[in-house]
Design an enzyme around this catalytic site. Structure first.
Site, PDB file in Angstrom:
ATOM      1  N   SER A 181     -11.789 -42.427 -19.334  1.00 24.10           N
ATOM      2  CA  SER A 181     -11.858 -41.159 -20.053  1.00 24.10           C
ATOM      3  C   SER A 181     -10.507 -40.505 -20.305  1.00 24.10           C
ATOM      4  CB  SER A 181     -12.782 -40.196 -19.318  1.00 24.10           C
ATOM      5  OG  SER A 181     -12.368 -40.039 -17.976  1.00 24.10           O
ATOM      6  N   HIS A 209     -17.599 -43.218 -22.881  1.00 25.12           N
ATOM      7  CA  HIS A 209     -16.684 -43.135 -24.027  1.00 25.12           C
ATOM      8  C   HIS A 209     -16.716 -44.387 -24.899  1.00 25.12           C
ATOM      9  CE1 HIS A 209     -14.881 -39.368 -22.725  1.00 25.12           C
ATOM     10  NE2 HIS A 209     -15.004 -39.840 -21.503  1.00 25.12           N
ATOM     11  N   LYS A 240     -21.481 -37.081 -25.724  1.00 27.15           N
ATOM     12  CA  LYS A 240     -20.206 -37.381 -26.374  1.00 27.15           C
ATOM     13  C   LYS A 240     -20.459 -37.878 -27.801  1.00 27.15           C
ATOM     14  CE  LYS A 240     -17.882 -37.112 -22.132  1.00 27.15           C
ATOM     15  NZ  LYS A 240     -17.697 -37.655 -20.799  1.00 27.15           N
TER      16      LYS A 240
HETATM   17  C1  PLP Z   1     -18.096 -37.095 -19.576  1.00 29.55           C
HETATM   18  C2  PLP Z   1     -18.295 -38.162 -18.588  1.00 29.55           C
HETATM   19  C3  PLP Z   1     -19.373 -38.128 -17.704  1.00 29.55           C
HETATM   20  C4  PLP Z   1     -20.266 -36.945 -17.596  1.00 29.55           C
HETATM   21  O1  PLP Z   1     -21.139 -36.816 -18.680  1.00 29.55           O
HETATM   22  P1  PLP Z   1     -21.688 -35.377 -19.083  1.00 29.55           P
HETATM   23  O2  PLP Z   1     -22.852 -35.672 -19.944  1.00 29.55           O
HETATM   24  O3  PLP Z   1     -20.573 -34.669 -19.768  1.00 29.55           O
HETATM   25  O4  PLP Z   1     -22.080 -34.699 -17.800  1.00 29.55           O
HETATM   26  C5  PLP Z   1     -19.561 -39.209 -16.870  1.00 29.55           C
HETATM   27  N1  PLP Z   1     -18.726 -40.267 -16.895  1.00 29.55           N
HETATM   28  C6  PLP Z   1     -17.677 -40.316 -17.718  1.00 29.55           C
HETATM   29  C7  PLP Z   1     -16.787 -41.514 -17.702  1.00 29.55           C
HETATM   30  C8  PLP Z   1     -17.412 -39.270 -18.586  1.00 29.55           C
HETATM   31  O5  PLP Z   1     -16.345 -39.306 -19.373  1.00 29.55           O
END
Ligand code: PLP
Length: 394
Positions: A181, A209, A240
């Site tokens: 991330s 991602h 995302k």
């Molecule tokens: C953003 C993210 C999460 C968390 O997801 P949310 O839906 O925002 O709670 C988990 N793992 C990774 C690698 C992330 O980038």
């Protein structure tokens, strides 16, 4: 005397580590409004421009008319509504798995899933750069934690060897991400799969991602590498590239049955609003269509433009791994000054600091969306070329 809350905050401020919320007065999109100013946004994870897409606004409104706003209870009580089931069926199809389970967030997914799978007598092995949700899940589980240097397959193997000889009866879970991330780079997934199979460990792969970004119809890196069947726990988020909210796990029917019975963040939390599930389902169906694939191609066109035009000295190597492009500036103050300078020029590019990233690796984190225009990317690259020298001399 115990340290006061004021002193704690003052200490963060002194180390350039204090964080503040920034209010956005427009929907989430490439051009946002902050304090009455129009700013070009290079900081969201809305990779496909879905967060404010008209077709999803419409889907959400229609779903509210059909199912109301609240789910009324946790999933196991009476909070499982038709959209939750339809979403999970589609997620399983998308990820080519037997079954799927959705959660209220990716964070809740990670902690609930990890704690359901490993406990005190077990072992969890994490990549050094694993997301906070995976680390928190590992800590909360009580399992023995081993960390391998980022993407270091040799060290992963020595942890697995150690686990096998020291705790032959323990369940061993390897947890990593397909796209990291804060670095935007990819895991050596084929090697990881080969090793975890050799040692009989389970693999949890967080594709937060990668979904919507990598692989045919954005199915992710496991699908692109052809190793889906060997990823025991396929984890991801609906928040995302899919532009909505929530998290999920895809895997075997047995795995999902265990999570329904043991994942506390799933069991003891009210089900996500049904309209959210229905909207995420619409986003997912779009991603699986030809139009969705075209949108993903537009994202890659934009990522390629950024790499073609940004100063070479600031570009990460290897290039073109994902929609996340870090510009490492080392010092916290340097990254903050650079972000502030860019904001004054009309660009929101966040400074990422400790503890999100290691000390000495503070950075700007540029994220690209399919919704950015070529002009927005070009003007950002112009600004990056003019970044005051002291901000990238480190
Ligand atoms: C953003 C993210 C999460 C968390 O997801 P949310 O839906 O925002 O709670 C988990 N793992 C990774 C690698 C992330 O980038």
């Amino acid at each position: 005397m115990p340290r006061s809350i004021e002193a704690q905050l003052a200490d963060l401020r002194a180390r350039s580590l204090l964080r503040k919320l920034r209010e956005i007065d427009s929907p989430q999109q490439p051009e946002i409004e902050i304090g009455g100013k129009q700013i070009v946004n290079f900081s969201s994870n809305d990779y496909l421009g879905f967060a404010n897409a008209p077709f999803l606004r419409e889907a959400a409104k229609a779903a509210i008319d059909d199912f109301g706003v609240g789910s009324g209870a946790s999933r196991l009580v009476c909070g499982t509504l038709a959209p939750h089931v339809a979403l999970e069926r589609k997620l399983a199809e998308f990820k080519r798995s037997e079954a799927a389970l959705s959660f209220s967030s990716g964070y809740a997914t990670a902690i609930g899933t990890i704690c359901a799978l490993v406990s005190r007598e077990d072992i969890i092995i994490l990549d050094k750069l694993a997301h906070a949700s995976l680390i928190d899940g590992a800590k909360l589980s009580g399992a023995t934690i081993r960390v391998f240097p980022h993407n270091h397959v040799g060290k992963l193997e020595s942890h697995l060897r150690w686990a096998k000889s020291n705790a032959p009866d323990a369940r061993v879970l390897v947890a990593t991400e397909s796209v990291f991330s804060m670095d935007g780079d990819r895991a050596p997934l084929k090697e990881i799969v080969e090793i975890k199979k050799r040692y009989g460990a389970l693999l949890l792969l967080d594709e937060a991602h990668a979904v919507g970004v990598i692989g045919e119809n954005g199915r992710g890196l496991a699908d692109k590498r052809g190793v889906t069947a060997d990823v025991d726990i396929q984890m991801g988020t609906l928040s995302k590239a899919l532009g909505v909210s929530g998290g999920y796990v895809c895997g075997s029917k047995t795995l999902i049955d265990l999570l329904v019975n043991r994942a506390r963040s799933f069991i003891y939390s009210t089900a996500p609003p049904p309209a959210i599930a229905a909207t995420a389902l619409t986003a997912l169906k779009f991603l699986m269509s030809t139009k969705g694939e075209n949108q993903r191609m537009s994202l890659w066109k934009n990522v390629k433009q950024l790499f073609a035009e940004m100063p070479e000295s600031l570009a990460p190597n290897p290039p073109l791994q994902s929609a996340i492009v870090p510009v490492i500036l080392a010092e916290e103050q340097t990254a903050l000054a650079a972000a502030q300078w860019l904001l004054e020029k009309g660009f929101l590019v966040p400074a990422i600091r400790y503890p999100t990233v290691a000390k000495g690796t503070a950075r700007l984190r540029i994220t690209i969306s399919a919704a950015h225009t070529p002009e927005q990317i070009s003007t950002l690259c112009d600004a990056l070329r003019k970044l005051p020298a002291r901000t990238h001399d480190e």
